[in-house]
Design a protein around this motif. Structure first.
Motif, short mmCIF file in Angstrom:
data_model
loop_
_atom_site.label_atom_id
_atom_site.label_comp_id
_atom_site.label_asym_id
_atom_site.label_seq_id
_atom_site.Cartn_x
_atom_site.Cartn_y
_atom_site.Cartn_z
N ALA A 140 0.83 -1.21 0.00
CA ALA A 140 0.00 0.00 0.00
C ALA A 140 0.86 1.26 0.00
CB ALA A 140 -0.92 -0.01 1.22
N LEU A 141 1.92 1.25 0.80
CA LEU A 141 2.80 2.42 0.88
C LEU A 141 3.56 2.64 -0.43
CD1 LEU A 141 4.18 2.03 4.51
CD2 LEU A 141 2.63 3.81 3.67
N ARG A 142 3.96 1.55 -1.08
CA ARG A 142 4.64 1.69 -2.38
C ARG A 142 3.69 2.28 -3.42
NH1 ARG A 142 7.71 -3.09 -0.98
NH2 ARG A 142 6.00 -4.41 -1.71
N SER A 143 2.46 1.82 -3.43
CA SER A 143 1.47 2.35 -4.38
C SER A 143 1.22 3.83 -4.10
CB SER A 143 0.16 1.56 -4.27
OG SER A 143 0.35 0.21 -4.61
N TRP A 144 1.13 4.18 -2.82
CA TRP A 144 0.94 5.58 -2.43
C TRP A 144 2.13 6.42 -2.89
CZ3 TRP A 144 4.06 7.88 1.52
CH2 TRP A 144 3.72 9.18 1.84
N ALA A 145 3.34 5.91 -2.66
CA ALA A 145 4.56 6.65 -3.03
C ALA A 145 4.67 6.85 -4.54
CB ALA A 145 5.79 5.93 -2.49
N ILE A 146 4.28 5.83 -5.30
CA ILE A 146 4.34 5.93 -6.77
C ILE A 146 3.41 7.03 -7.27
CG2 ILE A 146 3.73 4.72 -8.91
CD1 ILE A 146 4.74 2.13 -7.55
N MET A 147 2.24 7.15 -6.64
CA MET A 147 1.25 8.13 -7.09
C MET A 147 1.41 9.48 -6.40
SD MET A 147 -0.36 6.56 -9.40
CE MET A 147 -1.67 7.76 -9.69
N LEU A 148 2.33 9.60 -5.45
CA LEU A 148 2.50 10.84 -4.69
C LEU A 148 2.78 12.06 -5.58
CD1 LEU A 148 2.26 11.59 -1.75
CD2 LEU A 148 4.71 11.22 -1.49
N PRO A 149 3.58 11.93 -6.66
CA PRO A 149 3.79 13.11 -7.53
C PRO A 149 2.50 13.67 -8.12
CG PRO A 149 5.44 11.43 -7.98
CD PRO A 149 4.43 10.81 -7.06
N SER A 150 1.44 12.87 -8.17
CA SER A 150 0.17 13.37 -8.71
C SER A 150 -0.37 14.52 -7.86
CB SER A 150 -0.86 12.24 -8.79
OG SER A 150 -1.23 11.79 -7.48
N ILE A 151 -0.01 14.54 -6.56
CA ILE A 151 -0.44 15.64 -5.70
C ILE A 151 0.13 16.96 -6.19
CG2 ILE A 151 -0.24 16.62 -3.38
CD1 ILE A 151 -0.54 13.85 -2.25
N LEU A 152 1.39 16.92 -6.61
CA LEU A 152 2.02 18.15 -7.15
C LEU A 152 1.28 18.63 -8.39
CD1 LEU A 152 5.80 17.18 -6.79
CD2 LEU A 152 4.40 18.58 -5.25
N LEU A 153 0.87 17.69 -9.22
CA LEU A 153 0.11 18.06 -10.42
C LEU A 153 -1.23 18.67 -10.05
CD1 LEU A 153 -0.25 18.10 -13.47
CD2 LEU A 153 -1.05 15.73 -13.36
N MET A 154 -1.92 18.06 -9.07
CA MET A 154 -3.21 18.60 -8.64
C MET A 154 -3.05 20.00 -8.06
SD MET A 154 -5.59 16.59 -9.41
CE MET A 154 -6.79 17.58 -8.53
N ILE A 155 -2.02 20.20 -7.25
CA ILE A 155 -1.76 21.52 -6.69
C ILE A 155 -1.47 22.53 -7.79
CG2 ILE A 155 -0.16 22.86 -5.29
CD1 ILE A 155 -2.11 21.20 -3.64
N ALA A 156 -0.67 22.10 -8.78
CA ALA A 156 -0.33 22.99 -9.90
C ALA A 156 -1.58 23.38 -10.68
CB ALA A 156 0.68 22.31 -10.81
N ILE A 157 -2.46 22.42 -10.92
CA ILE A 157 -3.71 22.71 -11.65
C ILE A 157 -4.57 23.69 -10.85
CG2 ILE A 157 -5.86 21.73 -12.50
CD1 ILE A 157 -4.32 19.16 -13.14
N GLY A 158 -4.73 23.41 -9.56
CA GLY A 158 -5.55 24.27 -8.71
C GLY A 158 -4.98 25.68 -8.60
N TRP A 159 -3.66 25.78 -8.45
CA TRP A 159 -3.00 27.08 -8.34
C TRP A 159 -3.06 27.83 -9.67
CZ3 TRP A 159 2.68 27.54 -6.11
CH2 TRP A 159 2.98 28.88 -5.88
N GLY A 160 -2.78 27.12 -10.76
CA GLY A 160 -2.79 27.75 -12.07
C GLY A 160 -4.15 28.25 -12.48
N SER A 161 -5.20 27.56 -12.04
CA SER A 161 -6.57 27.97 -12.38
C SER A 161 -7.11 29.05 -11.45
CB SER A 161 -7.50 26.75 -12.34
OG SER A 161 -7.59 26.24 -11.01
N GLY A 162 -6.35 29.37 -10.40
CA GLY A 162 -6.79 30.38 -9.45
C GLY A 162 -7.72 29.85 -8.38
#
Length: 275
Positions: A140-162
Motif C-alpha cells: 500500500a505504501l509503495r502504491s501511495w509513493a508511486i502516485m504521490l507526484p500526482s499531488i504536485l500536479l493537482m496543486i499545480a492545476i488548482g494554483w494555475g486555475s486560481g
C-alpha cells in the motif's frame, strides 16, 4: 460541543478498529456510536432502520450467487445517497460555521456526518480486504509513493486555475479536523468509490480503464455545489486515487493519497478555496 461529537468519535474508533483482525470490538464500538446517536438525537428511528438494512445488504453482498448483485446495487444506491446526504433519519452536526482561515480564503463550513461514514463502515466490514501483514502495508505504501507526484500536479492545476493560492494555516483544532477528515471523509469516500464501485467494476468485460473512469466520474459529481472547477478537479484527483488503488488493489493506498492531498491543501493553500 464535546458531548454532541460523541457518536462521531465512537464511529471513528469503530472504523479504525476494522483494521484489527478481531472485528468484534469494531462492531461493538459501532453499536455504541449508533446508541449515542439515538440518545443525542443525531439519528432517528428511521436512520436506525436504514443502517439495519445496509447491514443486511452488506451481508448478502458478501455471499456468492445471483442475489449479491442485486444487494450490491441497492447498497451502492444507499451509499451514494448517503454521500449527498439524501437519506432521512440523520441529523448531521455543523461543527465549523462560516470560519475564515485567512483573508485570502473563502469561509469554511464543516459538517460532521454520521450517514456517510456509517454506511461506509458496513461496506468496509463486509466487503473490503484489509492490510494486516507488514508486506501488505508495504504494498500500500509503495502504491501511495508511486502516485504521490500526482499531488504536485493537482496543486499545480488548482494554483494555475486560481482555485487555490499559497496560504499557511495551522489552527489549534487542526488535529481534530485531520482525524475527522481521514475517517469520516477520506476512508468513507474511498470505501464507496474505489472499494465498492471501482473494485466491483473491475471485470474482464469492462476492464480497469472503464472502471477507473466511471468511478472517478461518479466521485466528481457530488462536488457540483462547489462549481464546475471543483468537479473537474475532483474527477482528475479521482483518477489518481483510483490509480493508486489499481496498482496493488490496496484501498489503503487510495486513502493515504486522498488524505495527503487534503492535508497539503488545508495547511499550505487557501482552504476551501481562494477568494
Amino acid at each position: 460541543m464535546t458531548i454532541l461529537l460523541t457518536p462521531y468519535l465512537l464511529l471513528i474508533m469503530a472504523t479504525l478498529g476494522l483494521w484489527f483482525k478481531d472485528k468484534r470490538i469494531a462492531w461493538g464500538l459501532f453499536g455504541l456510536s449508533v446508541i449515542a446517536g439515538l440518545v443525542l438525537q443525531r439519528i432517528t428511528w428511521t436512520g436506525l432502520l436504514i443502517l439495519l438494512i445496509s447491514v443486511a445488504l452488506g451481508w448478502v453482498t458478501s455471499r456468492k450467487g445471483r442475489c449479491p448483485v442485486i444487494a450490491w446495487s441497492l447498497l451502492l444506491l444507499l451509499a451514494l445517497a448517503s454521500i449527498v446526504h439524501l437519506l432521512p433519519g440523520f441529523n448531521n452536526y455543523l461543527w465549523l460555521d462560516n470560519i475564515h482561515l485567512s483573508d485570502k480564503a473563502l469561509p469554511i463550513r464543516t459538517w460532521v456526518n454520521f450517514d456517510k461514514p456509517a454506511i461506509a463502515f458496513v461496506i468496509l466490514a463486509f466487503l473490503q480486504p484489509f492490510a494486516h501483514k507488514l508486506s501488505e502495508w508495504l504494498e500500500a505504501l509503495r502504491s501511495w509513493a508511486i502516485m504521490l507526484p500526482s499531488i504536485l500536479l493537482m496543486i499545480a492545476i488548482g494554483w494555475g486555475s486560481g482555485f487555490i493560492r499559497p496560504d499557511l494555516t495551522l489552527p489549534f483544532w487542526l488535529p481534530l479536523w485531520a482525524l475527522i477528515n481521514l475517517v469520516l471523509v477520506c476512508i468513507s469516500e474511498e470505501v464507496v468509490f474505489r472499494g465498492l464501485l471501482q473494485g466491483r467494476l473491475l471485470t474482464p468485460v469492462l476492464g480497469p480503464k472503464v472502471a477507473l473512469v466511471v468511478a472517478s466520474l461518479v466521485f466528481a459529481l457530488p462536488h457540483y455545489p462547489g462549481g464546475p472547477a471543483l468537479v473537474a478537479l475532483a474527477f482528475v484527483s479521482g483518477l489518481f486515487y483510483g490509480g493508486a488503488y489499481l496498482l496493488k488493489r490496496r484501498l489503503e493506498a487510495a486513502i493515504l493519497l486522498h488524505f495527503s492531498l487534503n492535508m497539503i491543501h488545508f495547511i499550505f493553500f487557501t482552504y476551501p478555496a481562494a477568494r
